[in-house]
Scaffold this active site. Structure first.
Site, PDB file in Angstrom:
ATOM      1  N   LYS A  63       0.853  -1.192   0.000  1.00 23.81           N
ATOM      2  CA  LYS A  63       0.000   0.000   0.000  1.00 23.81           C
ATOM      3  C   LYS A  63       0.887   1.239   0.000  1.00 23.81           C
ATOM      4  CE  LYS A  63      -4.341   0.725   2.388  1.00 23.81           C
ATOM      5  NZ  LYS A  63      -4.876   0.704   3.738  1.00 23.81           N
TER       6      LYS A  63
HETATM    7  C1  E4P Z   1      -8.240   1.030   4.076  1.00 21.27           C
HETATM    8  O1  E4P Z   1      -7.489   0.652   3.224  1.00 21.27           O
HETATM    9  C2  E4P Z   1      -8.176   2.369   4.694  1.00 21.27           C
HETATM   10  O2  E4P Z   1      -6.965   2.576   5.305  1.00 21.27           O
HETATM   11  C3  E4P Z   1      -9.318   2.498   5.668  1.00 21.27           C
HETATM   12  O3  E4P Z   1     -10.514   2.086   5.021  1.00 21.27           O
HETATM   13  C4  E4P Z   1      -9.463   3.863   6.271  1.00 21.27           C
HETATM   14  O4  E4P Z   1     -10.621   3.867   7.052  1.00 21.27           O
HETATM   15  P1  E4P Z   1     -10.936   5.031   8.104  1.00 21.27           P
HETATM   16  O5  E4P Z   1     -11.187   6.295   7.360  1.00 21.27           O
HETATM   17  O6  E4P Z   1     -12.170   4.548   8.824  1.00 21.27           O
HETATM   18  O7  E4P Z   1      -9.752   5.147   9.019  1.00 21.27           O
END
Ligand code: E4P
Length: 216
Positions: free
Chosen positions: A84
Site C-alpha cells: 500500500k
Molecule cells: C483502508 O485501506 C483504509 O486505510 C481504511 O478504510 C481507512 O478507514 P478510516 O477512514 O475509517 O480510518
C-alpha cells in the site's frame, strides 16, 4: 463485489473468514498500532495464513526509495501481500516501479477522481477512495466513488476500485449498486449487513410456534 476486511485484528479476520466472505484484508498503520506492539511482518504473515486473497501492507516511508525498500521486503512475506502506497508523488513513483516489477500496489488516501486517474496511470492494482473521511468533512464520498467508476469505465486500465473508509451498510449497498470491484469494511459493518429486526422477530416467532405445537 469482493469483500475485504478493514482490520488487523486476527480474531475479527478469523470470524469473517468463517462466514466464507473474506476475499482480502486491508491494513494501515493505525489499524496495526491498535493491535499493540506486534511484529509487523509476522502479523501480516499471520493474516495471510487466514485469508488467501490480497492482504494490504502499508509503507510508512515518505520517500520513494524507502517505499521501494519496504515494498520489496513486505512482498516477500507471502504471495498474497499487496503493497500500500500513499497517493503522493513519491507514492506514485514507487507504485510505477513496483508494478513494473510485478508487485501489486494498492494506492491509498485517494480523495479525488484526478488522483484516481494518476494512480491508474502509475499502474496501481487497486485504488482506494476514502468514502467516510469525505463524508466527515461535509463532502459526499459516494459521489467520488461514482466519478472514479465512470472515468475508469472509459479505459482498459487494470486498476480495481476498492471502496474504503466505509462506515455503514449504506456505503456498501451504494458501492455495490455502482459496481465497485471491492468494498473494504470494518468487522462491525460486516456484522451490521446481516441484521434486520424483522429477521430476528420472524425467527423467534417461527421457533415459538414450533414449540407450542408440542415439537422440540
Ligand atoms: C483502508 O485501506 C483504509 O486505510 C481504511 O478504510 C481507512 O478507514 P478510516 O477512514 O475509517 O480510518
Amino acid at each position: 463485489m469482493k469483500f475485504f476486511l478493514d482490520t488487523a485484528n486476527l480474531d475479527e479476520i478469523r470470524e469473517a473468514a468463517s462466514f466464507g466472505i473474506a476475499d482480502g484484508v486491508t491494513t494501515n498503520p493505525t489499524l496495526i498500532s491498535k493491535e499493540g506492539n506486534v511484529d509487523f511482518k509476522q502479523h501480516i504473515a499471520a493474516i495471510c495464513e487466514i485469508v488467501k486473497g490480497p492482504v494490504s501492507a502499508e509503507c510508512t516511508s515518505e520517500d520513494t526509495e524507502g517505499m521501494l525498500r519496504e515494498g520489496h521486503e513486505y512482498s516477500k512475506i507471502a504471495p498474497n501481500v499487496v503493497i500500500k502506497c500513499p497517493l503522493t508523488r513519491a507514492g506514485l513513483k514507487a507504485t510505477r516501479k513496483l508494478s513494473d516489477e510485478g508487485i501489486r500496489v494498492n494506492v491509498t488516501l485517494c480523495f479525488s477522481a484526478a488522483q484516481a486517474i494518476m494512480a491508474a496511470k502509475a499502474g496501481a492494482s487497486f485504488i482506494s477512495p476514502f468514502l467516510g473521511r469525505l463524508d466527515d468533512i461535509g463532502e459526499n464520498g459516494l459521489l467520488l466513488l461514482q466519478d472514479i467508476i465512470e472515468v475508469y469505465r472509459n479505459y482498459e486500465w487494470k486498476t480495481e476500485v476498492l471502496a474504503a473508509s466505509i462506515r455503514h451498510p449504506i456505503h456498501v449497498i451504494e458501492a455495490a449498486r455502482m459496481g465497485a470491484d471491492i468494498a473494504t469494511m470494518p468487522f462491525k459493518v460486516i456484522d451490521l449487513l446481516f441484521n434486520h429486526p424483522l429477521t430476528e422477530k420472524g425467527q423467534a416467532q417461527f421457533l415459538a410456534d414450533w414449540r407450542k405445537s408440542g415439537r422440540k
